[in-house]
Design an enzyme around this catalytic site. Structure first.
Site, PDB file in Angstrom:
ATOM      1  N   GLY A 251       1.181  -1.042   0.033  1.00 53.67           N
ATOM      2  CA  GLY A 251       0.044   0.390   0.365  1.00 53.67           C
ATOM      3  C   GLY A 251       0.619   1.728  -0.380  1.00 53.67           C
ATOM      4  N   GLY A 255      -0.433   3.659   8.624  1.00 52.49           N
ATOM      5  CA  GLY A 255      -0.165   5.182   9.311  1.00 52.49           C
ATOM      6  C   GLY A 255      -1.680   4.687  10.393  1.00 52.49           C
ATOM      7  N   CYS A 258      -2.280   4.471  15.696  1.00 51.52           N
ATOM      8  CA  CYS A 258      -1.338   3.339  16.639  1.00 51.52           C
ATOM      9  C   CYS A 258      -0.101   3.576  16.193  1.00 51.52           C
ATOM     10  CB  CYS A 258      -2.916   2.171  16.724  1.00 51.52           C
ATOM     11  SG  CYS A 258      -4.028   2.531  17.609  1.00 51.52           S
ATOM     12  N   LYS A 261       2.724   6.348  15.658  1.00 48.21           N
ATOM     13  CA  LYS A 261       3.190   6.398  17.378  1.00 48.21           C
ATOM     14  C   LYS A 261       4.148   5.285  18.315  1.00 48.21           C
ATOM     15  CE  LYS A 261      -1.389   6.640  20.063  1.00 48.21           C
ATOM     16  NZ  LYS A 261      -0.828   5.266  21.155  1.00 48.21           N
TER      17      LYS A 261
END
Length: 435
Positions: A251, A255, A258, A261
């Site tokens: 892809g 992002g 979760c 970070k």
């Protein structure tokens, strides 16, 4: 099953899902938030989070008298037996998790917690946070337990009610068992451990998933260069039970709220104890490279991005949500805008203005006059677009499908050239023309 009086602090994806699902299991739940408007809307049955079945669960909980909403944590915990902290822990300075919300709430509730209550950290927090919260509470009669969430946006209710496992960590076995008992009706495997291990489980799991996604994106790049087809490669890999089929689709990068970070936090956790976790660092770097590769493909298709009009299909970080947090679609769009591209975007669940692009409410308006179109979020409705109409409205003929989502036959019949990830570009175009 014993019915417990439960307080849930925070009504975001995790908090609202946790509160509504616990109420559906028969517990009496009070959810608290600092946002007075959000509390008022929830009391009126208005759920702004796009999450299947969540609004229905909230309505049923309210109707049954088992779910209520209040403004302010201290008013929710006054008679609670168990208090869930479902608070944001965003990426802070240097990539470490920002625990300011958790610490603020701990200070707010410490003097009003009933004797013998259990405080549960459900937010994703670094190792040692349960100990830190216990120190902030300063209550020998209150136990602190770690119960990490494993909820995917777009299927959070299902994940809560049909979990693969329930992880509960505490230094007090009795407190851990009290929390585990809340979920007994679900019949899921329950893993009891110490608090530090439970806190590490969430980071270890999310970093592994991010690593798997970065790996398949790197494999896709290699496939393009050697003439292999990544869809065939991943199908062959996925039948291996040691690997499995999930998280094997290339892809535009990963992002959401979760993975970005949590991978950065894991690197900082490791650095704090003198470990160079280079594997996770490479996972993060590969993700950034993947976003740049999407831009490279579009540049190659249109010649130059400066002044090129690019139609963008999809802005949310994944289909089924309206969440833009750390969306790879926005990361790609930002790179395109930096190079001077004119962006017109459409997402079925995003209707607010965004910097660097024009957001429109109609997919055909997004692609009208476009030199190229890029699909960044795999919403089902994009697959069923009238591609002949799309082709008639475009200036160019290239569609870059970063999700392997579109029907090549439909685009071929419309006279469009479909490009993807993980396939040799010339082979992609030849395959489209041959159909």
């Amino acid at each position: 099953m014993f019915v417990r009086r439960i307080a849930v602090v925070g009504t975001g994806y995790v908090g609202l899902t946790t509160g509504a699902c616990l109420a559906s299991l028969g517990h009496r739940v009070v959810c608290a938030d600092v946002d007075a408007l959000k509390v008022a809307r929830l009391r009126a049955g208005q759920v702004d989070i796009l999450e299947p079945d969540l609004a229905d669960l909230v309505a049923r909980g309210r109707s049954a008298g088992r779910l209520n909403f209040v403004e302010g944590a201290r008013y929710a915990v006054a008679d609670a037996e168990v208090v869930f902290l479902c608070l944001p822990t965003p990426m802070g300075a240097g990539g470490a998790a920002d625990l300011s919300a958790v610490e603020a709430v701990a200070g707010e509730i410490r003097d009003v917690l009933p004797r013998g209550a259990v405080v549960v950290c459900k937010s994703t927090v670094p190792v040692g946070t349960s100990t830190r919260v216990a120190a902030l509470l300063g209550r020998d009669d209150v136990a602190v337990v770690s119960n990490p969430e494993f909820l995917r946006e777009g299927s959070a209710v299902r994940d809560f009610l049909h979990p693969d496992r329930i992880v509960v960590g505490a230094d007090s076995p009795r407190a851990a068992e009290r929390v585990a008992a809340l979920f007994a009706k679900l019949g899921a495997p329950t893993v009891l451990m110490d608090a530090a291990s439970a806190e590490m489980v969430k980071y270890a799991a999310n970093c592994f998933l991010a690593m798997k996604l970065s790996y398949v994106n790197a494999v896709a790049e290699l496939c393009e260069l050697v003439g292999a087809d990544v869809a065939s490669v991943t199908e062959g890999m996925g039948h291996d039970r040691r690997i499995g089929q999930s998280f094997l689709r290339p892809g535009p990068g990963w992002g959401g709220s979760c993975l970005p970070k949590d991978t950065h936090a894991m690197v900082r956790i490791a650095e704090a104890v003198g470990v160079d976790f280079s594997l996770v660092k490479a996972t993060i770097e590969t993700n950034g490279r993947q976003q740049r590769r999407v831009v490279d493909k579009l540049r190659a298709a249109v010649g130059t991005l400066a002044g090129a009009r690019i139609g963008v299909l999809g802005l949310a970080f994944k289909a089924g949500t309206n969440d833009l947090r750390d969306s790879p679609a926005l990361a790609v769009a930002e790179l395109l805008a930096f190079e001077g591209a004119e962006l017109v975007a459409h997402d079925p669940q995003v209707d607010r203005p965004l910097v660097g692009m024009t957001v429109v409410g109609d997919p055909y308006a997004a692609v009208r006059g476009a030199d190229a179109v890029v699909l960044l979020t795999d919403w089902p409705e994009f697959r069923s677009l009238d591609w002949a109409r799309v082709a008639d409205g475009m200036t160019g003929s290239t569609v870059l499908d970063t999700r392997d989502h579109l029907d090549p036959d439909a685009l071929h019949r419309a006279g469009l050239v479909l490009l993807g990830l993980g396939r040799e570009p010339a082979r992609d175009a030849d395959a489209v023309r041959a159909r």
